[in-house]
Design a protein around this motif. Structure first.
Motif, PDB file in Angstrom:
ATOM      1  N   GLU A   1      46.978  -1.285  46.513  1.00 21.48           N
ATOM      2  CA  GLU A   1      46.305  -0.735  48.033  1.00 21.48           C
ATOM      3  C   GLU A   1      46.756  -1.773  49.017  1.00 21.48           C
ATOM      4  O   GLU A   1      47.013  -1.101  49.916  1.00 21.48           O
TER       5      GLU A   1
ATOM      6  N   PRO B   1      46.445   4.033  41.496  1.00 19.68           N
ATOM      7  CA  PRO B   1      46.216   4.890  42.652  1.00 19.68           C
ATOM      8  C   PRO B   1      47.568   5.435  42.914  1.00 19.68           C
ATOM      9  O   PRO B   1      48.634   4.837  42.835  1.00 19.68           O
TER      10      PRO B   1
ATOM     11  N   GLU C   1      44.803  -2.142  40.891  1.00 20.37           N
ATOM     12  CA  GLU C   1      44.621  -0.937  41.805  1.00 20.37           C
ATOM     13  C   GLU C   1      44.429  -1.712  43.421  1.00 20.37           C
ATOM     14  O   GLU C   1      44.818  -0.992  44.076  1.00 20.37           O
TER      15      GLU C   1
ATOM     16  N   VAL D   1      49.992   5.956  45.781  1.00 22.67           N
ATOM     17  CA  VAL D   1      50.287   5.278  46.992  1.00 22.67           C
ATOM     18  C   VAL D   1      51.740   5.514  47.387  1.00 22.67           C
ATOM     19  O   VAL D   1      52.594   6.259  46.777  1.00 22.67           O
TER      20      VAL D   1
END
Length: 388
Positions: free
Chosen positions: A328, A386, A324, A388
């Motif tokens: 990010e 996540p 993750e 993105v």
């Protein structure tokens, strides 16, 4: 295995005089002087040891992500322990990169915890402490950092952290012969250091291997880290309640002492070049051996240190959110080349073959904390990527 002539002159003379006065010294004593002599030892004398200008890299010197991920686990440990203050002791912190990344993460992500965090560094070398003071100046000014000798730490409630510490403990070097187990000693003759095979300097060496059910094949060499046993016993006595987190390269005992590993694991590092000859570059090179994680656990359990996690570094970091965090950071990077370089850099922390992901292991032990479900134990199937 004779030595070369590129030795630190003062240390070479000191060792020669010791040998002349007492005879050939056990390798463990030779290694201890080479690394920790109070004036000329590798870890004590002023020297750039870590990074491009040094002799080796560590996980914390690869990228700040390593420290940020460790902070996530430390956050949970602080919550589990409760209390007004949270004490974190790091022994053998090198130049302080891991401490900086953890403290930076605390300041940025959890100001409440940062204000009650006491980061204690236990360091043997004045040069390393000087570098740590410079690097951690902002956190030192904020009152979050202090230094303490290992012997001064007692009745700790908190976390004891080490990253690549145990591998640098002096070890007994042994070889199985047709006449039984013999110990490598270091002698001086004809202008250089040489090995001699002599009887064991202590029966504890054979007791150590016997307790593990290990008998080396004739001709095989191995290291026996009695200092790690003493260290774990001392830690258990110093920790009243909390956690011990040990990150290092090593194996369970059955793999460490495999018959296929004929020459043991002793390695030396000098200017990013590795060798298996500890008798050269005396005082100028690091000397290490892989950690026996089985013995660390076996020593800890009777003293109240219960294993809560043990596994390869890649599994440890993935449980803490490596994937993750990588996604990010990549999403924030607008330059495709820099994003690619970031990805390649961070892969070094988890790749099993060419990186640190498999050889490096993480061991987490707890005392007086029950059996909590630590973040680092999170199953890979539970990882949610996540958007993105």
């Amino acid at each position: 295995m004779p030595s070369q002539t590129n030795n630190k002159p003062e240390l070479e003379e000191f060792l020669r005089h010791r040998i002349a006065a007492r005879g050939a010294m056990p390798f463990v004593e030779f290694m201890e002087h080479c690394l920790y002599h109070p004036q000329w030892g590798y870890y004590v004398a002023p020297r750039q040891r870590i990074g491009k200008q040094g002799d080796f890299f560590t996980s914390s010197s690869v990228h700040f992500v390593f420290g940020r991920l460790l902070f996530r686990q430390l956050q949970q440990m602080a919550e589990l322990l409760g209390g007004e203050d949270f004490t974190l002791v790091e022994q053998g912190a090198g130049e302080g990169h891991l401490a900086l990344d953890i403290l930076d993460a605390a300041a940025a992500e959890d100001s409440e915890l940062y204000q009650r965090l006491h980061y204690v560094l236990s360091e043997v070398g004045a040069d390393s402490r000087r570098r740590q003071e410079q690097l951690l100046e902002r956190h030192l000014q904020a009152g979050r950092v202090r230094w303490a000798a290992f012997d001064e730490i007692d009745s700790l409630e908190g976390v004891f952290l080490s990253n690549e510490l145990v591998d640098a403990f002096p070890v007994h070097l042994v070889e199985q012969t047709g006449e039984g187990l013999r110990e490598i000693h270091v002698a001086w003759r004809d202008g250089s250091f040489h090995e001699e095979l002599l009887p064991l300097s202590t029966p504890q060496i054979e007791n150590y291997l016997t307790a593990l059910g290990i008998r080396l094949p004739v001709g095989n060499r191995a290291e026996v880290n009695l200092a790690a046993v003493r260290w774990m016993e001392e830690l258990a006595g110093k920790l009243r309640r909390g956690f011990v987190m040990t990150i290092d390269y090593g194996y369970p005992a059955a793999e460490l002492y495999s018959p296929l590993r004929r020459n043991g694991t002793l390695m030396c590092y000098h200017r990013h070049q590795s060798s298996e000859n500890p008798l050269e570059n005396v005082g100028y090179q690091d000397i290490t051996s892989h950690v026996d994680f089985t013995t660390l656990q076996r020593c800890g359990e009777p003293l109240g240190l219960l294993p809560l996690f043990f596994g390869p570094q890649y599994r440890f970091l993935m449980g803490l959110g490596f994937v993750e965090m990588l996604m990010e950071l990549e999403a924030r990077e607008t330059d495709p080349n820099r994003a690619r370089n970031l990805r390649l850099t961070l892969k070094n922390l988890i790749m099993p073959e060419t990186g640190m992901g498999e050889t490096f292991k993480a061991l987490v032990q707890g005392k007086g904390v029950g059996a909590p479900e630590l973040l680092c134990r999170r199953a890979i199937s539970d990882i949610r990527l996540p958007m993105v």
